[in-house]
Design a protein around this motif. Structure first.
Motif, PDB file in Angstrom:
ATOM      1  N   LEU A 225     -23.117   8.959 -35.300  1.00 29.71           N
ATOM      2  CA  LEU A 225     -22.692   8.176 -34.365  1.00 29.71           C
ATOM      3  C   LEU A 225     -21.083   7.841 -34.574  1.00 29.71           C
ATOM      4  O   LEU A 225     -20.290   7.580 -33.842  1.00 29.71           O
ATOM      5  N   LEU A 226     -20.649   7.461 -35.930  1.00 33.34           N
ATOM      6  CA  LEU A 226     -19.324   7.133 -36.328  1.00 33.34           C
ATOM      7  C   LEU A 226     -18.487   8.239 -35.824  1.00 33.34           C
ATOM      8  O   LEU A 226     -17.428   8.169 -35.412  1.00 33.34           O
ATOM      9  N   LYS A 227     -18.953   9.463 -36.002  1.00 34.24           N
ATOM     10  CA  LYS A 227     -18.269  10.623 -35.847  1.00 34.24           C
ATOM     11  C   LYS A 227     -17.897  10.643 -34.286  1.00 34.24           C
ATOM     12  O   LYS A 227     -16.719  10.912 -33.567  1.00 34.24           O
TER      13      LYS A 227
ATOM     14  N   GLN B 229     -26.509   7.648 -38.707  1.00 40.98           N
ATOM     15  CA  GLN B 229     -25.223   6.471 -38.461  1.00 40.98           C
ATOM     16  C   GLN B 229     -23.760   7.485 -38.707  1.00 40.98           C
ATOM     17  O   GLN B 229     -22.821   7.108 -37.854  1.00 40.98           O
TER      18      GLN B 229
ATOM     19  N   PHE C  37     -26.237   5.085 -27.397  1.00 42.11           N
ATOM     20  CA  PHE C  37     -26.171   5.377 -28.887  1.00 42.11           C
ATOM     21  C   PHE C  37     -27.607   4.859 -29.370  1.00 42.11           C
ATOM     22  O   PHE C  37     -28.295   5.304 -30.189  1.00 42.11           O
TER      23      PHE C  37
ATOM     24  N   THR D 260     -30.523   7.085 -31.205  1.00 37.75           N
ATOM     25  CA  THR D 260     -30.617   7.016 -32.547  1.00 37.75           C
ATOM     26  C   THR D 260     -32.040   7.146 -32.998  1.00 37.75           C
ATOM     27  O   THR D 260     -32.243   7.835 -33.988  1.00 37.75           O
TER      28      THR D 260
ATOM     29  N   MET E 213     -17.922   8.053 -32.181  1.00 42.93           N
ATOM     30  CA  MET E 213     -16.903   7.044 -32.030  1.00 42.93           C
ATOM     31  C   MET E 213     -15.544   7.304 -32.113  1.00 42.93           C
ATOM     32  O   MET E 213     -14.744   7.054 -31.432  1.00 42.93           O
TER      33      MET E 213
END
Lengths: 422, 116
Positions: A48-50, A45, A17, A21, A52
């Protein structure tokens, strides 16, 4: 109903990640414009949330990086289409973005490896732009390209998160004010701009390497980021110059000693006391290889000299076998290239071992600006002990003890005092 | 063995701590660890993540309205189906749910059976 593939738990690359990034922010900023750096960071951001949200249920996809890029790209397209871009695109820019995004296989086209590396390099030059204050350059590079959070950077640099956030903010403001674009520097500009990028990477590495913060992991991460970015420069045909290889060599050789530098209790172990079998042989070999690649042409940079100094230590199997004469020559050269009290200090140490402790002491006494520094006082003590004056040695070490604020350093000096008494 | 649905409300997706890529990855790996453990014990039957958006269809007139369905801290992010002896054991199996630290909630619901 989906079954989680069992492989995913350990197969996810360390720091994936964090590394992606930096790469995604660079690519998106390049295409959205540097004034939209904040947006690029937000989109990444969200990406990355997606990941996760989805991966924790479905497992890691076969090509995690490609998955991330595709999501980031779609989010960027949505953002542009929704008209949230504040400044109107120039028609040529718009064409460029469209043509890149309209290629038959868009997810591949935008994120081809070559494109990514190119974007990261451009981003590096933008982050290290001379109009941005130096400490902001370092913070911004670690944040945007290294994927480190302000908290992590603050930890590594022994400062507050607020300070780091301010530095990053200032850097971003400069990028907007000065309209620093992610264009590659022109041929005439390149040498100067490359120097400032190298300087930032050098300072970043040193900050990680020498900081006395107790959390060694974050410091090693900072060093690793500096190495990763330097390696990228070394590989690229426009920037793979001898001094870049020299800096890479220096970083490899220094980091080869990571495991030997601290003891079980986190105490610092000086070069002379390190267990040299703990030095990383692969890193030493890589360092020497970079050093030989750096030895073409007739430009001698400070990185060449520092890497050569590090290599002399790496090649000595025991501290007593250190080639002090060669080391002294190198410190003399370094002193000409980059005069300063720390270089004079190291030169004095080399004199003390190459010639005699007495000459070392004489040389140290010439350096006025370091007289209160714990390293200086410790070194004075060492040479007095070598001369056989244990009492004077002890008095210097006691002064050193009073000057250090680090528990690790204090432990080290106390140990010296004890061995000297026994 | 009976089947249970674990419904996850809120949690890491809305946690401000998740601004840090490294922390996000580590947190996700905790989920992997939890699922792996459930699988090893033969408890994990499956699960799916849910998109935060969607539609409501309601009433005799089948009126279609857009989500969101709840505040983000209450939003259902996904579900697992697990097997357990009874509700107590099902509750015990949620102990390693990684999002408790972010005030996430797990609803544990027995799946109704045909044979009573």
């Amino acid at each position: 109903m989906s079954a989680l593939p069992d492989k995913n738990v350990r197969q996810l690359v360390d720091h994936l990640f964090r590394h992606e990034t930096g790469r995604m922010v660079a690519v998106l900023t390049r295409f959205l414009g540097s004034e939209n750096l904040d947006t690029a960071e937000d989109l990444v951001q969200d990406t990355l949330l997606k990941a996760m949200e989805v991966w924790r249920f479905r497992g890691v996809p076969d090509n995690p990086s490609a998955w991330l890029y595709k999501v980031a790209r779609n989010k960027a397209i949505d953002w542009v289409r929704s008209g949230q871009r504040q400044t109107k695109l120039l028609s040529t820019e718009e064409e460029k973005i469209k043509s890149i995004w309209n290629l038959s296989s868009p997810s591949e086209a935008l994120f081809q490896e070559g494109e990514i590396q190119d974007s990261v390099l451009r981003m590096m030059f933008a982050c290290c732009h001379p109009s941005i204050p130096l400490e902001s350059q370092i913070a911004l590079t670690l944040k945007t390209l290294g994927g480190l959070s302000a908290t992590e950077i603050a930890n590594a640099f022994l400062t507050s998160e607020e300070t780091i956030a301010k530095r990053i903010y200032r850097a971003k403001e400069k990028i907007k004010q000065e309209k620093i674009r992610l264009d590659p520097p022109g041929i005439f500009e390149l040498p100067h701009r490359l120097d400032s990028v190298l300087h930032v990477l050098y300072l970043m590495f040193n900050e990680g390497y020498h900081s006395s913060h107790s959390d060694t992991i974050i410091r090693e991460d900072v060093c690793a980021e500096a190495m990763r970015l330097t390696f990228l420069l070394a590989q690229h045909k426009a920037t793979g110059l001898p001094k870049v290889h020299a800096l890479m060599a220096l970083m490899c050789l220094q980091s080869s000693r990571f495991a030997a530098r601290t003891g079980d209790l986190g105490e610092i172990i000086l070069l002379e006391d390190q267990d040299r079998s703990k030095w990383s042989k692969p890193l030493i070999e890589q360092g020497l290889e970079f050093l030989s690649k750096a030895s073409v042409g007739n430009m001698l940079s400070e990185y060449h000299v520092e890497a050569s100094i590090a290599s002399i230590h790496s090649l000595a199997l025991r501290f007593e076998e250190t080639q002090w004469d060669t080391l002294l020559n190198l410190y003399e050269t370094l002193h000409e290239l980059k005069p300063g009290p720390m270089v004079s200090f190291n030169k004095a140490i080399a004199i003390g071992y190459a010639k005699s402790p007495e000459e070392g002491i004489n040389e140290l006494e010439k350096i006025n600006s370091l007289k209160d520094h714990y390293l200086y006082l410790t070194a004075m003590g060492n040479f007095y002990l070598l001369q056989g004056d244990a009492d004077i040695a002890k008095s210097f070490w006691e002064k050193a003890l009073a000057k250090t604020t680090s528990a690790k350093e204090a432990a080290l000096i106390k140990r010296k005092i004890q061995t000297c008494l026994s | 063995m009976e089947k249970f649905m674990l419904i996850f409300h809120g949690g890491s997706d809305v946690a401000p701590e998740m601004k840090n890529p490294e922390a996000m990855q580590k947190h996700m790996q905790k989920w992997f660890g939890w699922v792996e453990k459930l699988k090893k014990e033969g408890r994990y039957e499956g699960g799916e993540p849910l998109e935060p958006s969607g539609k409501f269809v309601s009433g005799p007139n089948r009126i279609v309205t857009d989500g969101p369905f709840a505040e983000s801290k209450e939003l259902v992010g996904g579900y697992f189906i697990i097997s357990a002896k009874d509700i107590d054991e099902a509750v015990a199996l949620t102990q390693d749910y990684p999002d408790f630290i972010f005030n996430g909630k797990v609803q544990v619901r027995p799946i109704q059976k045909m044979d009573m």
